[in-house]
Design a protein around this motif. Structure first.
Motif, short mmCIF file in Angstrom:
data_model
loop_
_atom_site.label_atom_id
_atom_site.label_comp_id
_atom_site.label_asym_id
_atom_site.label_seq_id
_atom_site.Cartn_x
_atom_site.Cartn_y
_atom_site.Cartn_z
N GLN A 48 0.79 -1.27 0.02
CA GLN A 48 0.01 -0.06 0.10
C GLN A 48 0.83 1.28 -0.03
OE1 GLN A 48 -3.15 -0.35 -0.16
NE2 GLN A 48 -3.81 1.70 -0.02
N VAL A 49 0.54 2.34 -0.91
CA VAL A 49 1.31 3.41 -0.71
C VAL A 49 0.41 4.40 -0.69
CG1 VAL A 49 2.41 5.06 -2.30
CG2 VAL A 49 2.84 2.40 -2.58
N GLN A 50 0.73 5.76 0.13
CA GLN A 50 -0.11 6.81 0.10
C GLN A 50 0.81 7.96 -0.36
OE1 GLN A 50 -0.97 6.95 4.77
NE2 GLN A 50 -2.90 6.01 4.10
N LEU A 51 -0.02 8.61 -1.26
CA LEU A 51 0.65 9.96 -1.88
C LEU A 51 -0.07 11.21 -1.52
CD1 LEU A 51 0.51 8.34 -5.54
CD2 LEU A 51 2.49 8.25 -3.63
N VAL A 52 0.51 12.17 -1.07
CA VAL A 52 0.09 13.42 -0.68
C VAL A 52 0.79 14.60 -1.41
CG1 VAL A 52 0.00 15.15 1.14
CG2 VAL A 52 -0.25 12.63 1.60
N GLU A 53 0.23 15.40 -2.19
CA GLU A 53 0.50 16.27 -3.00
C GLU A 53 0.62 17.65 -2.18
OE1 GLU A 53 -2.18 14.13 -5.86
OE2 GLU A 53 -2.15 14.62 -3.86
N SER A 54 1.45 18.53 -2.49
CA SER A 54 1.68 19.84 -1.99
C SER A 54 2.02 20.90 -3.04
CB SER A 54 2.56 19.92 -0.66
OG SER A 54 3.71 19.49 -0.90
N GLY A 55 1.98 22.11 -2.73
CA GLY A 55 2.67 23.26 -3.61
C GLY A 55 1.71 23.69 -4.68
N GLY A 56 0.60 23.27 -4.70
CA GLY A 56 -0.50 24.08 -5.53
C GLY A 56 -0.70 25.60 -4.90
N SER A 97 5.00 18.85 -5.18
CA SER A 97 5.58 17.77 -4.54
C SER A 97 4.71 16.88 -4.18
CB SER A 97 6.48 18.33 -3.41
OG SER A 97 7.65 18.89 -3.62
N CYS A 98 5.22 15.52 -4.46
CA CYS A 98 4.32 14.44 -4.02
C CYS A 98 5.25 13.40 -2.90
CB CYS A 98 3.92 13.75 -5.08
SG CYS A 98 3.08 12.22 -4.91
N ALA A 99 4.75 13.48 -1.73
CA ALA A 99 5.29 12.68 -0.88
C ALA A 99 4.79 11.24 -0.64
CB ALA A 99 5.41 13.40 0.58
N ALA A 100 5.48 10.26 -0.86
CA ALA A 100 4.85 8.89 -0.88
C ALA A 100 5.34 8.13 0.32
CB ALA A 100 5.48 8.28 -1.98
N SER A 101 4.44 7.40 0.99
CA SER A 101 4.73 6.52 2.01
C SER A 101 5.25 5.06 1.63
CB SER A 101 3.68 6.44 3.18
OG SER A 101 2.55 5.64 2.45
N GLY A 102 5.65 4.41 2.22
CA GLY A 102 6.04 2.86 2.12
C GLY A 102 7.71 2.69 1.51
N ARG A 103 7.99 1.49 1.75
CA ARG A 103 9.41 1.45 1.52
C ARG A 103 9.93 1.11 -0.02
NH1 ARG A 103 10.62 -3.12 5.96
NH2 ARG A 103 8.59 -3.82 5.49
N THR A 104 8.73 0.88 -0.73
CA THR A 104 8.88 0.34 -2.07
C THR A 104 8.71 1.26 -2.94
OG1 THR A 104 6.46 -0.36 -2.15
CG2 THR A 104 8.09 -2.12 -1.66
N PHE A 105 8.57 2.55 -2.64
CA PHE A 105 8.63 3.78 -3.66
C PHE A 105 9.51 3.67 -4.87
CE2 PHE A 105 7.75 7.98 -4.99
CZ PHE A 105 8.92 8.60 -5.29
N TYR A 160 -2.24 3.87 -7.35
CA TYR A 160 -2.32 4.79 -6.25
C TYR A 160 -2.20 6.17 -6.72
CZ TYR A 160 -0.60 0.41 -4.05
OH TYR A 160 -0.54 -1.01 -3.75
N TRP A 161 -3.13 6.89 -6.01
CA TRP A 161 -3.29 8.25 -6.35
C TRP A 161 -3.43 9.05 -5.12
CZ3 TRP A 161 -3.71 10.03 -11.19
CH2 TRP A 161 -3.96 9.08 -12.48
N GLY A 162 -2.84 10.30 -5.13
CA GLY A 162 -3.12 11.21 -4.11
C GLY A 162 -4.33 11.94 -4.32
N GLN A 163 -4.35 12.88 -3.21
CA GLN A 163 -5.81 13.55 -3.09
C GLN A 163 -6.02 14.73 -4.08
OE1 GLN A 163 -3.22 14.31 -1.32
NE2 GLN A 163 -3.27 16.34 -1.03
N GLY A 164 -4.85 15.13 -4.64
CA GLY A 164 -5.02 16.33 -5.50
C GLY A 164 -4.59 17.70 -4.90
#
Length: 125
Positions: free
Chosen positions: A1-9, A21-29, A114-118
């Motif tokens: 499972q990967v969680q993605l969080v965008e920022s910078g808009g 920027s997009c920050a991803a969780s998880g060791r397999t990024f 997997y997708w971030g929230q935008g």
């Protein structure tokens, strides 16, 4: 499972620049190809840019090529989209996406699991 969080808009005038920027969780990024897509109301989500897991290859939509740059930092689990010479038609919600298993072309929305929230980008004229 990967969680993605965008920022910078945000809001910028035409001709200006923004960095997402997009920050991803998880060791397999570091094994995932990553992409950026954007969407405006009433339209389908469209491909903007993508980068392979190593960063060795990048892909761009023709509408942004030469103005946008995608990059990644696997040590920090982040992917970036540098946007220059912005135009009002770049206004959209921008989404970060991860492709965990090579299947479709990275330009194809179906490649991504997997997708971030935008994050909203608004370019004023």
């Amino acid at each position: 499972q990967v969680q993605l969080v965008e920022s910078g808009g945000g809001l910028v005038q035409a001709g200006g620049s923004l960095s997402l920027s997009c920050a991803a969780s998880g060791r397999t990024f570091s094994t995932y190809a990553m992409g950026w897509f954007r969407q405006t109301p009433g339209k389908e989500r469209e491909f903007v840019a993508a980068i392979t897991w190593s960063g060795g290859y990048t892909y761009y939509a023709s509408s942004v090529k030469g103005r946008f740059t995608i990059s990644r930092d696997n040590a920090k689990n982040t992917v970036h989209l540098e946007m220059n010479s912005l135009k009002p038609e770049d206004t959209a919600v921008y989404y970060c996406a991860a492709d965990s298993e090579p299947s479709y072309s990275l330009r194809n929305i179906r490649a991504y699991d997997y997708w971030g929230q935008g994050t909203q980008v608004t370019v004023s004229s």
